[in-house]
Design a protein around this motif. Structure first.
Motif, PDB file in Angstrom:
ATOM      1  N   LYS A  74       0.811  -1.220   0.000  1.00  0.00           N
ATOM      2  CA  LYS A  74       0.000   0.000   0.000  1.00  0.00           C
ATOM      3  C   LYS A  74       0.841   1.266   0.000  1.00  0.00           C
ATOM      4  O   LYS A  74       0.516   2.231  -0.696  1.00  0.00           O
ATOM      5  CB  LYS A  74      -0.973   0.000   1.181  1.00  0.00           C
ATOM      6  CG  LYS A  74      -0.323  -0.055   2.542  1.00  0.00           C
ATOM      7  CD  LYS A  74      -1.346  -0.220   3.640  1.00  0.00           C
ATOM      8  CE  LYS A  74      -0.645  -0.352   4.978  1.00  0.00           C
ATOM      9  NZ  LYS A  74       0.270  -1.515   5.024  1.00  0.00           N
ATOM     10  N   TYR A  90       4.059   1.603  -1.070  1.00  0.00           N
ATOM     11  CA  TYR A  90       4.754   1.660  -2.363  1.00  0.00           C
ATOM     12  C   TYR A  90       3.808   2.120  -3.466  1.00  0.00           C
ATOM     13  O   TYR A  90       4.129   3.043  -4.242  1.00  0.00           O
ATOM     14  CB  TYR A  90       5.320   0.272  -2.674  1.00  0.00           C
ATOM     15  CG  TYR A  90       5.913   0.136  -4.061  1.00  0.00           C
ATOM     16  CD1 TYR A  90       7.222   0.556  -4.320  1.00  0.00           C
ATOM     17  CD2 TYR A  90       5.178  -0.420  -5.103  1.00  0.00           C
ATOM     18  CE1 TYR A  90       7.767   0.426  -5.598  1.00  0.00           C
ATOM     19  CE2 TYR A  90       5.712  -0.556  -6.364  1.00  0.00           C
ATOM     20  CZ  TYR A  90       7.005  -0.135  -6.610  1.00  0.00           C
ATOM     21  OH  TYR A  90       7.542  -0.260  -7.864  1.00  0.00           O
ATOM     22  N   LEU A  91       2.644   1.503  -3.546  1.00  0.00           N
ATOM     23  CA  LEU A  91       1.686   1.847  -4.602  1.00  0.00           C
ATOM     24  C   LEU A  91       1.144   3.261  -4.426  1.00  0.00           C
ATOM     25  O   LEU A  91       0.988   3.999  -5.404  1.00  0.00           O
ATOM     26  CB  LEU A  91       0.526   0.847  -4.604  1.00  0.00           C
ATOM     27  CG  LEU A  91       0.877  -0.600  -4.954  1.00  0.00           C
ATOM     28  CD1 LEU A  91      -0.332  -1.503  -4.732  1.00  0.00           C
ATOM     29  CD2 LEU A  91       1.353  -0.709  -6.405  1.00  0.00           C
ATOM     30  N   HIS A 150       3.567   5.987  -5.573  1.00  0.00           N
ATOM     31  CA  HIS A 150       3.561   6.119  -7.035  1.00  0.00           C
ATOM     32  C   HIS A 150       2.249   6.743  -7.520  1.00  0.00           C
ATOM     33  O   HIS A 150       2.250   7.530  -8.467  1.00  0.00           O
ATOM     34  CB  HIS A 150       3.781   4.757  -7.682  1.00  0.00           C
ATOM     35  CG  HIS A 150       5.198   4.277  -7.617  1.00  0.00           C
ATOM     36  ND1 HIS A 150       6.172   4.674  -8.511  1.00  0.00           N
ATOM     37  CD2 HIS A 150       5.814   3.455  -6.746  1.00  0.00           C
ATOM     38  CE1 HIS A 150       7.325   4.115  -8.202  1.00  0.00           C
ATOM     39  NE2 HIS A 150       7.141   3.367  -7.131  1.00  0.00           N
ATOM     40  N   ARG A 152      -4.985  -6.949  -5.321  1.00  0.00           N
ATOM     41  CA  ARG A 152      -3.797  -7.277  -6.111  1.00  0.00           C
ATOM     42  C   ARG A 152      -3.791  -8.722  -6.601  1.00  0.00           C
ATOM     43  O   ARG A 152      -2.917  -9.106  -7.369  1.00  0.00           O
ATOM     44  CB  ARG A 152      -2.537  -6.985  -5.299  1.00  0.00           C
ATOM     45  CG  ARG A 152      -2.392  -5.523  -4.936  1.00  0.00           C
ATOM     46  CD  ARG A 152      -0.998  -5.188  -4.506  1.00  0.00           C
ATOM     47  NE  ARG A 152      -0.042  -5.306  -5.606  1.00  0.00           N
ATOM     48  CZ  ARG A 152       1.275  -5.153  -5.459  1.00  0.00           C
ATOM     49  NH1 ARG A 152       1.783  -4.899  -4.263  1.00  0.00           N
ATOM     50  NH2 ARG A 152       2.073  -5.275  -6.490  1.00  0.00           N
ATOM     51  N   GLU A 183       0.727  -4.414 -10.795  1.00  0.00           N
ATOM     52  CA  GLU A 183       1.224  -3.226 -10.111  1.00  0.00           C
ATOM     53  C   GLU A 183       0.798  -1.933 -10.815  1.00  0.00           C
ATOM     54  O   GLU A 183       0.359  -0.982 -10.162  1.00  0.00           O
ATOM     55  CB  GLU A 183       2.754  -3.296 -10.033  1.00  0.00           C
ATOM     56  CG  GLU A 183       3.389  -2.104  -9.352  1.00  0.00           C
ATOM     57  CD  GLU A 183       4.902  -2.229  -9.273  1.00  0.00           C
ATOM     58  OE1 GLU A 183       5.601  -1.244  -9.593  1.00  0.00           O
ATOM     59  OE2 GLU A 183       5.388  -3.317  -8.887  1.00  0.00           O
ATOM     60  N   HIS A 184       0.913  -1.892 -12.132  1.00  0.00           N
ATOM     61  CA  HIS A 184       0.577  -0.676 -12.879  1.00  0.00           C
ATOM     62  C   HIS A 184      -0.902  -0.334 -12.718  1.00  0.00           C
ATOM     63  O   HIS A 184      -1.261   0.815 -12.425  1.00  0.00           O
ATOM     64  CB  HIS A 184       0.929  -0.866 -14.351  1.00  0.00           C
ATOM     65  CG  HIS A 184       0.562   0.298 -15.216  1.00  0.00           C
ATOM     66  ND1 HIS A 184       1.246   1.493 -15.184  1.00  0.00           N
ATOM     67  CD2 HIS A 184      -0.445   0.456 -16.125  1.00  0.00           C
ATOM     68  CE1 HIS A 184       0.700   2.339 -16.049  1.00  0.00           C
ATOM     69  NE2 HIS A 184      -0.330   1.737 -16.627  1.00  0.00           N
ATOM     70  N   THR A 210      -1.770   0.806  -9.171  1.00  0.00           N
ATOM     71  CA  THR A 210      -1.322   2.178  -8.935  1.00  0.00           C
ATOM     72  C   THR A 210      -2.285   3.187  -9.553  1.00  0.00           C
ATOM     73  O   THR A 210      -2.675   4.177  -8.914  1.00  0.00           O
ATOM     74  CB  THR A 210       0.091   2.389  -9.518  1.00  0.00           C
ATOM     75  OG1 THR A 210       0.995   1.511  -8.862  1.00  0.00           O
ATOM     76  CG2 THR A 210       0.550   3.827  -9.327  1.00  0.00           C
TER      77      THR A 210
END
Length: 258
Positions: free
Chosen positions: A26, A28-29, A32, A207, A212-213, A216
């Motif tokens: 959470k 990290y995402l 970004h 997730r 990941e993309h 985000t």
């Protein structure tokens, strides 16, 4: 004849919390996702990120919890009910720190809000009874809401617990005990159950189905386009007729005049 005029929408900003068990990514995402926003929000960091905060009541309470937990990664000191009340007190202190920014119309992003406290402490109190844990988590959220408004929007980032545990161990360069891993799996499951009880407030970023993309971008969209009506909010303990804690208007929603 008395004229009745509807008050305009509250001018305050939005309070959004990002929740999830450690290791789901959470932080990290979200970091970004923030780069995708039109404006930079004000940030309230989660407990684990506060390593060098100015001395105040919130930091003193957090330091006491860390000392009592003797290095436990989940701040567990053996008295979950008392710890829940201390953690909720810290979250009230957090809100106090950003009331002026919310009142000024700014978006505030909170890492690990009252939802994390409610879910984690409920699992500690009822480790072998999911139904009782769910009831306790919702009760703790009701308690929290009695002295501070809940977030306008809560974004729950979730994943397969095994993947979250693997990420957390790699990130922190540690190996969780079987008991700690079991605790994480229970917290992950309870988070999803609590989210299902309040679909108006929660938005889930899973997730297990999003890379990941895409995760985000979805988090960024949920932060940027919070689809909530920003109504006035009073201090819960002051009663329904108290003025809005952000714009100062009365809470009856109407103005009357001759």
């Amino acid at each position: 004849m008395t004229a009745v005029t509807q008050l305009p929408r509250c001018t305050r900003g939005t309070l959004v919390s990002v929740e999830g068990v450690t290791g789901v990514g959470k932080t990290y995402l979200t970091r970004h996702a923030i780069t995708l926003l039109d404006t930079t929000p004000s940030l309230l960091e989660e407990f684990s990120a506060r390593t060098d905060t100015p001395p105040d009541l919130g930091s003193a309470l957090l330091r006491a919890l860390r000392e009592a937990s003797a290095g436990d990664p989940f701040l567990r000191g053996g008295t979950p009910t008392a710890e829940a009340l201390v953690l909720l007190a810290i979250k009230r202190r957090d809100l106090d720190a950003v009331i002026a920014e919310i009142a000024g119309g700014r978006l505030v992003l909170e890492g690990r809000g009252v939802d994390s406290t409610a879910v984690c402490q409920a699992v500690l109190l009822h480790p072998d009874d999911p139904a009782a844990a769910l009831a306790t988590a919702t009760a703790l959220l009701s308690l929290a809401a009695s002295y501070r408004p809940l977030p306008d929007r809560t974004i729950l980032v979730t994943d397969d617990p095994h993947r979250a545990i693997t990420r957390a161990q790699r990130r922190d360069r540690c190996v969780f005990t079987d008991e700690q891993a079991t605790f994480m799996r229970s917290v992950c499951a309870l988070f999803e159950q609590v989210a299902a009880t309040d679909p108006a407030r929660y938005r889930v970023v899973d997730r297990r189905t999003l890379g990941e993309h895409d995760a985000t971008r979805l988090i960024g969209s949920l932060i940027q386009n919070t689809d909530v009506e920003l109504t006035c909010v009073s201090e819960p303990w002051r009663g329904p007729q108290a003025p809005c804690m952000y714009c100062g208007r009365p809470q009856d929603g109407l103005l009357t005049g001759d």
